[in-house]
Design a protein around this motif. Structure first.
Motif, PDB file in Angstrom:
ATOM      1  N   GLU A   1       0.810  -1.205   0.000  1.00 19.04           N
ATOM      2  CA  GLU A   1       0.000   0.000   0.000  1.00 19.04           C
ATOM      3  C   GLU A   1       0.846   1.260   0.000  1.00 19.04           C
ATOM      4  O   GLU A   1       0.390   2.314  -0.410  1.00 19.04           O
ATOM      5  N   ILE A   2       2.046   1.174   0.508  1.00 21.98           N
ATOM      6  CA  ILE A   2       2.927   2.335   0.487  1.00 21.98           C
ATOM      7  C   ILE A   2       3.868   2.256  -0.713  1.00 21.98           C
ATOM      8  O   ILE A   2       4.119   3.257  -1.385  1.00 21.98           O
ATOM      9  N   ASN A   3       4.366   1.061  -1.015  1.00 25.17           N
ATOM     10  CA  ASN A   3       5.312   0.912  -2.127  1.00 25.17           C
ATOM     11  C   ASN A   3       4.688   1.241  -3.482  1.00 25.17           C
ATOM     12  O   ASN A   3       5.359   1.831  -4.336  1.00 25.17           O
ATOM     13  N   ASN A   4       3.429   0.865  -3.701  1.00 29.59           N
ATOM     14  CA  ASN A   4       2.808   1.145  -5.001  1.00 29.59           C
ATOM     15  C   ASN A   4       2.757   2.637  -5.307  1.00 29.59           C
ATOM     16  O   ASN A   4       3.228   3.065  -6.363  1.00 29.59           O
ATOM     17  N   PRO A   5       2.206   3.477  -4.419  1.00 35.02           N
ATOM     18  CA  PRO A   5       2.218   4.910  -4.740  1.00 35.02           C
ATOM     19  C   PRO A   5       3.624   5.498  -4.755  1.00 35.02           C
ATOM     20  O   PRO A   5       3.907   6.414  -5.531  1.00 35.02           O
ATOM     21  N   LEU A   6       4.538   4.962  -3.929  1.00 36.67           N
ATOM     22  CA  LEU A   6       5.916   5.470  -3.950  1.00 36.67           C
ATOM     23  C   LEU A   6       6.556   5.245  -5.316  1.00 36.67           C
ATOM     24  O   LEU A   6       7.250   6.135  -5.841  1.00 36.67           O
ATOM     25  N   GLY A   7       6.333   4.083  -5.897  1.00 33.50           N
ATOM     26  CA  GLY A   7       6.888   3.795  -7.223  1.00 33.50           C
ATOM     27  C   GLY A   7       6.367   4.763  -8.270  1.00 33.50           C
ATOM     28  O   GLY A   7       7.132   5.295  -9.084  1.00 33.50           O
ATOM     29  N   GLY A   8       5.068   5.012  -8.245  1.00 32.85           N
ATOM     30  CA  GLY A   8       4.478   5.958  -9.198  1.00 32.85           C
ATOM     31  C   GLY A   8       5.008   7.367  -8.999  1.00 32.85           C
ATOM     32  O   GLY A   8       5.298   8.082  -9.964  1.00 32.85           O
ATOM     33  N   MET A   9       5.153   7.770  -7.732  1.00 35.52           N
ATOM     34  CA  MET A   9       5.661   9.117  -7.446  1.00 35.52           C
ATOM     35  C   MET A   9       7.116   9.244  -7.873  1.00 35.52           C
ATOM     36  O   MET A   9       7.534  10.286  -8.391  1.00 35.52           O
TER      37      MET A   9
END
Length: 196
Positions: A1-9
């Motif tokens: 849940e944190i890694n997915n948006p971090l990758g996109g950002m």
């Protein structure tokens, strides 16, 4: 849940750092970064709700708690063409002893989950029939219980899903759609309040 948006950002920031994007693309990537940060913030808040902290319990009107949750969720639910029906929210107060903010979190999570459980389409892929798509929020009182009941006419849960629905990080939603924290938070708060 944190890694997915971090990758996109991370990808968005790399593209922004190049400095060769037009205004529309720059705006799109900045929005992506803001959305990712908001998702991470929401996840962290939900995780922190599991840490012990001082509950500010006091006499609270469960009907008022439910009214506030419905007000917050109404637009999101009705935007999908789902009818939101309330019962007992405008009658006599339903007194409970608890933290009104935590109880509001319970009510809001239940209402939003109920809305999410109502599919836009039926099993054959056709749009939902007009007689389907109802979320009902009801508050009542018995001799020894205050009851908050949230129901929907969605697809329901299999016995296997029902057995896991309060487990931390368990979700049946698509990746990026749910954290698997909502019902776990609900269960934790209700149990800590001596409820079920």
């Amino acid at each position: 849940e944190i890694n997915n948006p971090l990758g996109g950002m991370r990808n968005a920031v790399r593209s922004l750092a190049r400095g060769d994007l037009d205004a529309a693309k720059t705006e799109e990537y900045l929005d992506l970064v803001q959305d990712g940060l908001a998702r991470i913030e929401d996840t962290v808040k939900k995780i922190l709700s599991f840490t012990p902290r001082a509950v500010q319990a006091r006499a609270t009107d469960l009907a008022d708690v439910a009214r506030r949750a419905v007000a917050l969720a109404r637009h999101r639910i009705e935007r999908r063409g789902i009818r939101l029906v309330t019962r007992g929210l405008d009658g006599a107060p339903v007194p409970v002893f608890g933290d009104p903010h935590e109880l509001a979190q319970v009510a809001l999570n239940l209402v939003l989950n109920a809305g999410d459980a109502v599919p836009d389409r039926d099993e054959e892929g056709a749009p939902r029939s007009p007689d389907r798509g109802v979320v009902t929020v009801e508050v009542s009182e018995t001799v020894d219980h205050a009851v908050l009941r949230v129901t929907d006419d969605g697809v329901g849960m299999t016995p296997e899903v029902a057995a896991q629905c309060f487990d931390l990080f368990f979700t049946t939603k698509e990746v990026g759609e749910g954290t698997g924290l909502g019902l776990a938070v609900v269960h934790n708060i209700v149990t800590n309040h001596g409820g079920r």
